[in-house]
Design a protein around this motif. Sequence first.
Motif, PDB file in Angstrom:
ATOM      1  N   SER A 240       0.840  -1.196   0.000  1.00 55.22           N
ATOM      2  CA  SER A 240       0.000   0.000   0.000  1.00 55.22           C
ATOM      3  C   SER A 240       0.875   1.247   0.000  1.00 55.22           C
ATOM      4  N   ALA A 241       0.276   2.368  -0.387  1.00 55.18           N
ATOM      5  CA  ALA A 241       1.024   3.627  -0.402  1.00 55.18           C
ATOM      6  C   ALA A 241       1.467   4.002   1.008  1.00 55.18           C
ATOM      7  N   ARG A 242       0.648   3.682   1.994  1.00 54.41           N
ATOM      8  CA  ARG A 242       1.026   3.985   3.379  1.00 54.41           C
ATOM      9  C   ARG A 242       2.246   3.172   3.803  1.00 54.41           C
ATOM     10  N   ARG A 243       2.262   1.904   3.400  1.00 55.21           N
ATOM     11  CA  ARG A 243       3.406   1.046   3.697  1.00 55.21           C
ATOM     12  C   ARG A 243       4.664   1.567   3.000  1.00 55.21           C
ATOM     13  N   ALA A 245       5.354   4.634   2.131  1.00 56.43           N
ATOM     14  CA  ALA A 245       5.793   5.875   2.775  1.00 56.43           C
ATOM     15  C   ALA A 245       6.557   5.575   4.055  1.00 56.43           C
ATOM     16  N   ARG A 246       6.064   4.610   4.842  1.00 57.16           N
ATOM     17  CA  ARG A 246       6.754   4.257   6.091  1.00 57.16           C
ATOM     18  C   ARG A 246       8.146   3.708   5.821  1.00 57.16           C
ATOM     19  N   VAL A 247       8.270   2.845   4.802  1.00 55.86           N
ATOM     20  CA  VAL A 247       9.577   2.254   4.480  1.00 55.86           C
ATOM     21  C   VAL A 247      10.554   3.327   4.008  1.00 55.86           C
ATOM     22  N   LEU A 248      10.085   4.250   3.159  1.00 57.73           N
ATOM     23  CA  LEU A 248      10.961   5.301   2.642  1.00 57.73           C
ATOM     24  C   LEU A 248      11.444   6.231   3.753  1.00 57.73           C
ATOM     25  N   VAL A 249      10.553   6.540   4.680  1.00 57.02           N
ATOM     26  CA  VAL A 249      10.939   7.399   5.797  1.00 57.02           C
ATOM     27  C   VAL A 249      11.941   6.682   6.689  1.00 57.02           C
ATOM     28  N   ARG A 250      11.682   5.389   6.955  1.00 58.64           N
ATOM     29  CA  ARG A 250      12.580   4.611   7.802  1.00 58.64           C
ATOM     30  C   ARG A 250      13.954   4.461   7.152  1.00 58.64           C
ATOM     31  N   CYS A 254      13.286   9.684   2.252  1.00 57.34           N
ATOM     32  CA  CYS A 254      12.330  10.791   2.222  1.00 57.34           C
ATOM     33  C   CYS A 254      12.221  11.382   3.627  1.00 57.34           C
ATOM     34  N   GLY A 255      11.709  12.591   3.705  1.00 55.59           N
ATOM     35  CA  GLY A 255      11.569  13.265   4.989  1.00 55.59           C
ATOM     36  C   GLY A 255      10.492  12.647   5.847  1.00 55.59           C
ATOM     37  N   PRO A 256      10.488  12.944   7.153  1.00 58.00           N
ATOM     38  CA  PRO A 256       9.513  12.341   8.075  1.00 58.00           C
ATOM     39  C   PRO A 256       8.082  12.780   7.835  1.00 58.00           C
ATOM     40  N   GLY A 257       7.874  13.857   7.069  1.00 57.78           N
ATOM     41  CA  GLY A 257       6.512  14.332   6.824  1.00 57.78           C
ATOM     42  C   GLY A 257       5.840  13.704   5.625  1.00 57.78           C
ATOM     43  N   LEU A 258       6.455  12.724   5.004  1.00 53.52           N
ATOM     44  CA  LEU A 258       5.875  12.098   3.808  1.00 53.52           C
ATOM     45  C   LEU A 258       4.580  11.377   4.144  1.00 53.52           C
ATOM     46  N   THR A 259       3.523  11.658   3.362  1.00 48.76           N
ATOM     47  CA  THR A 259       2.234  10.994   3.542  1.00 48.76           C
ATOM     48  C   THR A 259       1.934  10.127   2.326  1.00 48.76           C
ATOM     49  N   ALA A 260       0.951   9.258   2.481  1.00 51.52           N
ATOM     50  CA  ALA A 260       0.578   8.371   1.376  1.00 51.52           C
ATOM     51  C   ALA A 260       0.055   9.171   0.184  1.00 51.52           C
ATOM     52  N   SER A 261      -0.737  10.207   0.443  1.00 55.17           N
ATOM     53  CA  SER A 261      -1.287  10.996  -0.663  1.00 55.17           C
ATOM     54  C   SER A 261      -0.190  11.734  -1.418  1.00 55.17           C
ATOM     55  N   ARG A 365     -12.960   6.276   9.174  1.00 55.73           N
ATOM     56  CA  ARG A 365     -11.729   5.643   9.619  1.00 55.73           C
ATOM     57  C   ARG A 365     -10.736   6.725  10.010  1.00 55.73           C
ATOM     58  N   CYS A 366      -9.754   6.357  10.807  1.00 59.11           N
ATOM     59  CA  CYS A 366      -8.756   7.322  11.257  1.00 59.11           C
ATOM     60  C   CYS A 366      -7.507   7.202  10.390  1.00 59.11           C
ATOM     61  N   GLY A 367      -6.487   7.993  10.727  1.00 54.03           N
ATOM     62  CA  GLY A 367      -5.319   8.050   9.869  1.00 54.03           C
ATOM     63  C   GLY A 367      -4.170   7.151  10.253  1.00 54.03           C
ATOM     64  N   LYS A 368      -4.103   6.697  11.526  1.00 56.77           N
ATOM     65  CA  LYS A 368      -2.913   5.971  11.968  1.00 56.77           C
ATOM     66  C   LYS A 368      -3.174   4.552  12.447  1.00 56.77           C
TER      67      LYS A 368
END
Length: 539
Positions: A240-243, A245-250, A254-261, A365-368
């Motif tokens: 998923s895009a959320r997944r 984004a988490r991998v790229l930040v880790r 990419c910067g810590p503010g990266l979101t899926a959108s 649904r929530c975001g996190k």
Amino acid sequence: MGTRTRKRTPTDRQSYEVEAEWSEADLALLEELKRAEGRLPDDAPRALLSIRLSVLTDDTTSPVRQELDLRKLALDRGRRVIGVASDLNVSATKVPPWKRKELGDWLNNRAPEFEEILFWKLDRFVRRLTDLSTMIDWCFKYGKNLVSKHDAIDLTTTTGKIMVTIIGGIAEIEAANTSTRVTSLWDYTKTQSAWLVGKPPYGYETAEDESGRIVLVIDKDAYRALHWCRDAAMRPKPASARRMARVLVRARLCGPGLTASTLLRRLRNPALIGYRVEEDKNGGVRRSKVVLGSDAKPIRVADPIFTEDEFDGLQAALDRRGKDQPTRTPGGATQFLGVLICDDCGTNMTVQKNRVKDRSYMYLRCGKCKAGGHGAPNPYEIYSKLVEDVLKVLGTEPVMTREYRQGAEARKEQQRLEQSISYYMTGLEPGGRFTKTRFTKEKAEKTLDDLIKQLESIDPESTQDRWVAVHNGKSFQARWEEGGMEAMAADLLRIGVKCKVKRTTVKGVRAPRIHMKLVIPKDVRERLIIKDDDFAESF
């Protein structure tokens, strides 16, 4: 042709840094001016200094110079500096005074604290005639004055009013000419294969080639990140895009503010093929589209990160995983956005649309939370319960509006009474004009008593410029019945009311049990006061 490793920004203009500009001599002069200001009488008129700068160049006047010059001007006029509204790196053409971070707060919330606004030059204050007209109307309404260091501006005189309009017109013409030149430059740039101005799209950075021209080159870290995302999206079980984004930040790609959108917007940008693009404003989704040249072919401005086949394959993979979410509307797909929050992670609850076989349904649904924290079905039932709870708690509260009251008339009356009392007290002293006969003495004593009573009846607060809360005769329930859920949502967001949504899994039942809890700020009555926007028509 090779490129130099030295990076270069599209423009040589730099943002202003306050800490680097104050010299020891400047600070010494500042302290001297403050000491001189301390010798002013306690009732000296109060002045607000407005300082603004877009960018610092050799041709601009630094904010330090502006502040020192304005403090000297205030001292010459016998004004006490009550504050400095310093808005740096702000364009007067794009941002009017009432929308600037510091000056806007003074204008909207702290108007009783000053009588004059001092600025270095009119173009440091406004650059649009409409903005100037709005500020003049605001000054007349609140009894304020505008004073410029280098322009003959003074709203207390007819000549000053005419002069401020003429100068404002010249400033607007200059700003319009600048806007025309910038627009023309952008229109020309879109037709060129060379990179002239602007921020590079994600995946690229600017550099200089051997001839000194600015060109786009591929950013190595962004290249790795984009190709990893494409591989992850093309897997039999895509990430998923959320997944992603988490991998790229880790991985610190990419910067810590990266979101899926944001990541999806980058992956869908045709600029990754090396083409020039522009924003596509059709529909509610932010996308970019390819710019065609005079030959009706895409304009290539850089080496491609993806080939056309790779890019098309990535788009198809993203389309397969994408879901048809609710269409964006002016009020947003989610009602009470920012009010409804997840009790577990504290992020906003948003409406999502899902489809299972031939059945589609909407849920919150929530975001996190993982998988949206089980989700909260039936958004409209949650809306109805929230409305019911809010009406019980806040529905009976009176609607209070904030009004500005000037103390000038009360101050004049107070001054008149004090002078009259002093006059009669002097006349009643031994040998005074009212002690020659009993009749004149008794009449003077009676008049003096009446004047003292009148002076005592004046409320000290009425002599000050101030905000007062006035009841408009309605309750918030009546206000919300007239305006609907949109009006209630806007008020709840304004006063900071939150509703925590907690979801509990029920064994054997797919839908969770929903618990809702209102969180009301302690100073809710003060927050409920409606502050009319004097500049609403100017936005």
